[in-house]
Design an enzyme around this catalytic site. Structure first.
Site, mmCIF file in Angstrom:
data_model
loop_
_atom_site.group_PDB
_atom_site.id
_atom_site.type_symbol
_atom_site.label_atom_id
_atom_site.label_comp_id
_atom_site.label_asym_id
_atom_site.label_seq_id
_atom_site.Cartn_x
_atom_site.Cartn_y
_atom_site.Cartn_z
ATOM 1 N N LYS A 116 0.811 -1.215 0.000
ATOM 2 C CA LYS A 116 0.000 0.000 0.000
ATOM 3 C C LYS A 116 0.850 1.274 0.000
ATOM 4 O O LYS A 116 0.476 2.263 -0.609
ATOM 5 C CB LYS A 116 -0.903 0.027 1.235
ATOM 6 C CG LYS A 116 -2.034 -0.991 1.213
ATOM 7 C CD LYS A 116 -2.897 -0.839 2.460
ATOM 8 C CE LYS A 116 -3.652 -2.102 2.806
ATOM 9 N NZ LYS A 116 -4.819 -2.392 2.001
ATOM 10 N N GLU A 200 -2.840 7.330 7.881
ATOM 11 C CA GLU A 200 -3.553 8.257 7.003
ATOM 12 C C GLU A 200 -4.745 8.881 7.691
ATOM 13 O O GLU A 200 -5.216 8.409 8.725
ATOM 14 C CB GLU A 200 -3.931 7.600 5.675
ATOM 15 C CG GLU A 200 -4.867 6.443 5.780
ATOM 16 C CD GLU A 200 -5.090 5.763 4.434
ATOM 17 O OE1 GLU A 200 -4.163 5.666 3.611
ATOM 18 O OE2 GLU A 200 -6.226 5.327 4.210
ATOM 19 N N HIS A 235 -14.717 -4.378 7.335
ATOM 20 C CA HIS A 235 -13.975 -4.056 6.116
ATOM 21 C C HIS A 235 -14.120 -5.112 5.022
ATOM 22 O O HIS A 235 -13.328 -5.163 4.088
ATOM 23 C CB HIS A 235 -12.492 -3.821 6.421
ATOM 24 C CG HIS A 235 -12.272 -2.793 7.484
ATOM 25 N ND1 HIS A 235 -12.652 -1.483 7.307
ATOM 26 C CD2 HIS A 235 -11.750 -2.897 8.717
ATOM 27 C CE1 HIS A 235 -12.360 -0.813 8.417
ATOM 28 N NE2 HIS A 235 -11.828 -1.635 9.286
ATOM 29 N N ARG A 297 -6.581 -7.860 -10.420
ATOM 30 C CA ARG A 297 -7.246 -9.122 -10.792
ATOM 31 C C ARG A 297 -8.718 -8.830 -11.030
ATOM 32 O O ARG A 297 -9.167 -7.704 -10.868
ATOM 33 C CB ARG A 297 -7.122 -10.105 -9.632
ATOM 34 C CG ARG A 297 -7.644 -9.470 -8.342
ATOM 35 C CD ARG A 297 -7.796 -10.457 -7.222
ATOM 36 N NE ARG A 297 -7.864 -9.794 -5.936
ATOM 37 C CZ ARG A 297 -8.948 -9.245 -5.393
ATOM 38 N NH1 ARG A 297 -10.086 -9.242 -6.060
ATOM 39 N NH2 ARG A 297 -8.910 -8.681 -4.214
HETATM 40 P P1 ADP Z 1 -7.708 -3.928 3.080
HETATM 41 O O1 ADP Z 1 -6.685 -4.086 2.001
HETATM 42 O O2 ADP Z 1 -7.233 -4.464 4.408
HETATM 43 O O3 ADP Z 1 -9.063 -4.401 2.695
HETATM 44 P P2 ADP Z 1 -8.255 -1.160 2.413
HETATM 45 O O4 ADP Z 1 -7.169 -0.145 2.380
HETATM 46 O O5 ADP Z 1 -8.762 -1.679 1.098
HETATM 47 O O6 ADP Z 1 -7.792 -2.365 3.345
HETATM 48 O O7 ADP Z 1 -9.481 -0.604 3.241
HETATM 49 C C1 ADP Z 1 -10.575 -1.421 3.582
HETATM 50 C C2 ADP Z 1 -11.742 -0.586 4.061
HETATM 51 O O8 ADP Z 1 -11.358 0.213 5.201
HETATM 52 C C3 ADP Z 1 -12.251 0.419 3.046
HETATM 53 O O9 ADP Z 1 -13.164 -0.162 2.154
HETATM 54 C C4 ADP Z 1 -12.874 1.457 3.952
HETATM 55 O O10 ADP Z 1 -14.146 1.007 4.371
HETATM 56 C C5 ADP Z 1 -11.989 1.477 5.170
HETATM 57 N N1 ADP Z 1 -10.946 2.545 5.061
HETATM 58 C C6 ADP Z 1 -9.750 2.451 4.464
HETATM 59 N N2 ADP Z 1 -9.063 3.612 4.527
HETATM 60 C C7 ADP Z 1 -9.837 4.485 5.194
HETATM 61 C C8 ADP Z 1 -9.690 5.857 5.617
HETATM 62 N N3 ADP Z 1 -8.597 6.566 5.351
HETATM 63 N N4 ADP Z 1 -10.708 6.423 6.290
HETATM 64 C C9 ADP Z 1 -11.820 5.726 6.589
HETATM 65 N N5 ADP Z 1 -12.019 4.429 6.244
HETATM 66 C C10 ADP Z 1 -11.048 3.813 5.559
#
Ligand code: ADP
Length: 650
Positions: A116, A200, A235, A297
């Protein structure tokens, strides 16, 4: 186009890829673990190769064995599906070294998006908006705390190697930061072997909106609009739809452009998804979306895009992997209507969404919805893999139409034998905020109590189940419609509902279509009014009903499952055709009265099982000799497992 491909996956996605392959005359090779020998994806394929024992690390994750299988069967390319080896750049390199084609992007594109922090840096440089935060190498606690101050609370700590929400912590105030960081790092190290975290800005009222992109080997990239995946639990996506509620043309253009730029920045080829987080607190605004990650993917939720864009994304994948150009330009793509997808899982919502196992004794889907599944009636949901049963996808002219269709499709999705989340999904689609399109990723968590509380089993449902169960006792009827043979006799049926409560129901037939039903000391009237409809006291109710090995299920607005107490003693004998004693339900072996070589007389108690806190005696179906005993005391058994075999009579 390829002549033959190998699908390095299982379940619904393997079957879905094969459906497109068949349509284009492409031969398919399935790979399977020993636990999947009889799985649907194996049955669908032209050829199949066993790649090892049940555990994924010994089968579906063994890249070299899979490549050998492809070479041995003469497959030209490997489709990875999602999960397993789909985002593993080393696997992609090995596939290419073996002279095969990987149906997906190149290893370098996967690597660029694999972590990431690096992905965010790259995207920032490519001009794609990224959530404000710190994505660097410095992992010093005090330094990161300082970064969090600068970003401004609340902040989110995320493992750079993270996935599935693991290694993620929301921190609301500075005092909690160091503990949260330590625990995120520990979890990240344990789950991904990499403790590095990024910090973040936490977006309050976030929506998860992602853009489907597609690239070819000739430098072209298009996007196929957005999907809204904001309905999540821990999530993890639960419901997806396309387009996104409240999306404006201006915002769509901005997000599509950013996603295409992201793909171009890494020379992307094949299907990919650029995930954005959107601040939805004040409507959707073109300057309020930020890159989260790119999945290199095909996604689980790709069918909603196929529905609104009118294309087959697996066909696109096959064409592009065989060197063709994208089948159309951006200008030729248009949105048609609205699509929604629900993920049907074998899971126990009441027990904290615990994955459930068991045999799908009954499985029926509506024919007006698209259903992507990898299991059939009679298949077992095993503990080894993701317990997804199916994805139900609907397509309507408007969001309202799609929502109505989905509600009906869930009512008409009839699964029994294992616990499922269909009632939970139905409640979610009924949620007013969802219907209003007014939601963010916190909707499920905020409403979790309301969405998971156990619902009182309606007396009408108990009455219908009891009448159906009485049918099993009498003439082994299989549908509610076969009830006309009912005799006007009083009959008591004992049922256990899905929450474990026992009810006793007295049935008295008044005619072939009408019954007096006494339960909890109250008398009700039930009248059959044609297939799938009854009148219960003053109410008209649509319900259908099936008898299966684990009991009786009634499907109406919700699904209700009952175990029938009486007929168990004989069920083992009937089911085994005379030679076998079969577990009528999952449970534990409490008493074993015989050993191989013993002579038994019809009706002898052979084995006692405990299930649902009740004991059930399994008796000898005929006189004979015990040939084989397949269980020992205290064993846990699945329903349908063979417990004992009698010597076959000459
Ligand atoms: P993972 O790879 O573990 O699934 P992601 O980065 O894709 O993690 O984030 C998963 C979920 O977490 C997102 O769909 C969102 O709901 C929440 N999320 C991620 N980043 C943020 C953020 N900066 N603020 C609020 N919610 C977030």
């Amino acid at each position: 186009m390829f002549k033959k491909i190998l699908i390095a996956n299982r379940g619904e996605i393997a079957c879905r890829v094969m459906r497109t392959a068949v349509k284009h005359g492409v031969k398919t090779v399935a790979v399977y673990s020993e636990a999947d020998r009889n799985a649907m994806h194996v049955a669908m394929a032209d050829e199949s190769v066993c790649i090892g024992p049940a555990s994924v690390s010994e089968s579906y994750l063994r890249g070299e064995v899979i490549i050998e299988a492809a070479l041995a069967t003469g497959a030209e390319a490997i489709h990875p599906g999602y999960g397993f080896l789909s985002e593993n750049p080393e696997f992609v390199e090995k596939v290419e070294q073996a002279g095969l084609r990987f149906i997906g992007p190149g290893a370098s594109a996967i690597r660029a998006m694999g972590l990431k922090d690096a992905a965010k840096k790259l995207m920032h440089e490519a001009g794609v908006p990224v959530v404000p935060g710190y994505h660097g190498e410095n992992q010093d606690g005090e330094f990161l705390a300082q970064q969090a101050e600068e970003i401004g609370y609340p902040v989110l700590i995320k493992a750079r190697a993270g996935g599935g929400g693991k290694g993620m912590r929301l921190v609301e105030q500075p005092n909690d930061f160091s503990n949260a960081l330590a625990s995120a790092q520990r979890e990240a190290l344990a789950s991904f072997g990499d403790a590095v975290c990024l910090i973040e800005k936490y977006i309050t009222s976030p929506r998860h909106i992602e853009i489907q992109v597609f690239g070819d080997d000739h430098g072209n990239v298009v996007h196929l609009f957005e999907r809204d995946c904001s309905l999540q639990r821990r999530h993890q996506k639960v419901i997806e739809e396309a387009p996104a509620p409240g999306m404006t043309e201006e915002m769509r253009q901005a997000m599509g452009k950013a996603a295409v730029e992201a793909a171009l920045a890494i020379d992307y080829s094949g299907a990919g998804t650029v995930e954005f987080i959107v601040d939805g607190s004040d409507g959707l605004k073109p300057d309020q979306f930020w890159f989260m990650e790119m999945n290199t993917r095909l996604q689980v939720e790709h069918p909603v895009t196929e529905a609104i864009a009118g294309c087959d994304l697996v066909e696109w994948q096959l064409r592009i992997a065989s060197g063709e150009r994208l089948p159309c330009t951006q200008q030729e793509l248009e949105i048609d209507g609205w699509s929604m997808e629900a993920r049907i899982y074998a899971e126990d919502v009441g027990k904290g969404f615990l994955p459930a196992t068991g045999t799908l004794h009954h499985l029926e889907f509506p024919d007006y919805a698209r259903v992507d599944t990898g299991v059939r009636q009679g298949d077992v949901i095993s503990p080894f893999y993701d317990p997804m049963i199916a994805k139900v996808i609907v397509h309507g002219a408007t969001r309202d139409a799609a929502l109505r269709l989905m509600r009906q499709a869930l009512r008409d999705t009839h699964a029994a034998g294992t616990v499922t989340n269909t009632n939970f999904l139905g409640d979610l689609f009924d949620h007013q905020d969802f219907a209003d399109g007014d939601f963010d990723t916190g909707l499920i968590d905020r409403s979790i109590d309301q969405l998971t509380e156990s619902t009182q089993v309606p007396e009408s449902m108990i009455a219908i189940a009891a009448i159906e169960a009485a049918g099993i006792n009498r003439q082994n009827n299989h549908t509610f419609t076969a009830f006309t043979l009912w005799q006007p006799l009083g009959h008591t049926v004992r049922l256990i509902d899905q929450y474990g409560a026992e009810v006793s129901v007295l049935l008295e037939g008044e005619s072939s279509e009408q019954w007096r039903v006494t339960l909890n000391e109250t008398v009700h009237r039930l009248e059959k009014q044609g297939a799938g409809r009854v009148r219960f006291d003053e109410a008209t109710i649509d319900a259908s009903c099936v008898t299966h090995r684990a009991g009786v299920s009634v499907f109406s607005d919700r699904a209700w499952h009952f175990t029938v107490l009486d007929p168990l003693d004989s069920s083992g004998a009937e089911a085994g055709g005379g030679d076998l004693i079969i577990a009528p339900m999952p449970g534990q072996i409490k008493i074993v009265n015989v050993k191989p070589g013993d002579s038994v007389v019809s009706g002898d108690a052979l084995i006692v099982m405990e299930a649902m806190k009740m004991e059930h005696t399994l008796t000898a179906p005929r006189d004979g000799e015990v040939n084989e005993l397949l269980v020992s005391l205290n064993d846990q058994v699945e329903d349908g497992s063979i417990l004992l075999r009698l010597k076959v009579e000459e």
